[in-house]
Design an enzyme around this catalytic site. Structure first.
Site, PDB file in Angstrom:
ATOM      1  N   SER A 208      20.308  41.029  -2.514  1.00 50.14           N
ATOM      2  CA  SER A 208      21.008  40.152  -1.581  1.00 50.14           C
ATOM      3  C   SER A 208      20.219  38.901  -1.235  1.00 50.14           C
ATOM      4  O   SER A 208      20.802  37.825  -1.076  1.00 50.14           O
ATOM      5  CB  SER A 208      21.346  40.923  -0.304  1.00 50.14           C
ATOM      6  OG  SER A 208      22.110  42.064  -0.579  1.00 50.14           O
ATOM      7  N   HIS A 254      18.395  38.160   3.866  1.00 52.28           N
ATOM      8  CA  HIS A 254      19.489  37.209   3.663  1.00 52.28           C
ATOM      9  C   HIS A 254      19.094  35.817   4.155  1.00 52.28           C
ATOM     10  O   HIS A 254      19.325  34.817   3.470  1.00 52.28           O
ATOM     11  CB  HIS A 254      20.731  37.699   4.406  1.00 52.28           C
ATOM     12  CG  HIS A 254      21.293  38.964   3.843  1.00 52.28           C
ATOM     13  ND1 HIS A 254      22.504  39.496   4.250  1.00 52.28           N
ATOM     14  CD2 HIS A 254      20.831  39.813   2.896  1.00 52.28           C
ATOM     15  CE1 HIS A 254      22.749  40.616   3.589  1.00 52.28           C
ATOM     16  NE2 HIS A 254      21.742  40.830   2.759  1.00 52.28           N
TER      17      HIS A 254
END
Length: 303
Positions: A208, A254
């Site tokens: 991610s 993230h």
């Protein structure tokens, strides 16, 4: 960026096509940045090129085309200066393949494999229950290996779909070397921020961070090409809402990946041609320096 469609004053503010000066246009060649009208637009892998650039030549400031460069440098270039490849999604396919193979290894070998390579600061694990294991214990490779592991079927499915959808066009725009440099720099930045801010015994894994870096670079690229940014912004907002609204998601990865992706992406698509490679790879090196500093700071805190 959208503009009102009709005012004569707005029309007069647009530049004229470099081959047809009487024709106003808001589109520029993605290589030389000259304004081009619809008749002069030649479709490229990203955006449009002028006839001179599409023919493998670079126009001079006065409209005449210079001779083609030497044979070794004559291959068409991407917007970021990379070499155009026959398969512009090859690296994306390989990344998806590596992630899929390692996920199968996780399923086959079990938790001890995952615990050996996931990102963790310092904790006792089934892999070695008698001594702490983690980045703080000298296992710095976890910052890299954790980028290729996943926690379940939905985790890898959503990540690989995002990688295919975002990564393929971005690879075509940047070229293979610049694309993989962006991917790795973003993933490592996400891992470093997770290591710095998460609890030392909190494991983290997944692609991610790198994919959020691709999101950031895609937004920069679309802004550079004056494309409608609403779809990518909407998708990014949705992902950020999920990041902070769903438990057990490493938001640090993230955010770290996104910030690195925006910075490296900006360097990739805005670097001046005469110093392009130096600035592009220098931005990647700068991210790696920040990753090293964050890692050393956190390690000093935990040891």
């Amino acid at each position: 960026m959208e503009q009102p469609a009709g005012s004569a004053q707005d029309a007069r503010s647009l530049p004229g096509c470099y081959r047809h000066p009487e024709r106003d246009t808001g589109v520029r060649c993605t290589r030389c940045e000259r304004p081009i009208c619809p008749e002069c637009m030649v479709s490229a892998s990203v955006g449009f090129q002028c006839p001179d650039c599409a023919g493998g030549r670079t126009p001079t400031d006065h409209g005449a085309a210079r001779p083609a460069p030497p044979l070794g440098d004559s291959r068409p270039r991407t917007l970021a200066g990379g070499t155009m490849a026959a398969d512009p999604r090859l690296v994306t396919k390989l990344l998806i393949g590596v992630n899929a193979v390692l996920f199968l290894v996780q399923l086959t070998v079990g938790a001890t494999f995952t615990e050996r390579f996931e990102l963790i600061g310092s904790a006792l694990t089934r892999y070695s229950p008698y001594l702490p294991q983690g980045v703080a214990d000298g296992q710095y490779y976890r910052l890299l290996t954790s980028m290729f592991l996943h926690g379940g079927y939905l985790h890898i499915l959503f990540n690989m779909l995002s990688l295919w959808w975002i990564g393929g066009p971005l690879e075509a725009a940047l070229g293979r070397a610049r694309y993989i440099a962006l991917y790795l720099a973003s993933g490592l930045a996400g891992g470093a921020l997770t290591y710095l801010l998460a609890a030392p015994n909190q494991p983290s894994l997944g692609a991610s961070g790198a994919i959020f870096g691709l999101f950031g670079a895609t937004a920069v690229l679309m802004r550079r090409l004056n494309y409608d940014m609403r779809p990518v912004i909407a998708l990014l907002v949705i992902n950020l809402v999920i990041t902070f609204g769903v438990p057990n998601i490493a938001w640090q990865a993230h955010i770290g990946g996104l910030v690195a992706g925006v910075g490296v992406g900006y360097a990739m698509v805005h670097a001046p041609r005469e110093r392009r490679a130096l600035i592009q790879y220098g931005a990647c090196a700068l991210v790696l320096v920040v990753v090293a500093v964050l890692t050393l700071v956190r390690t000093a805190q935990l040891t």
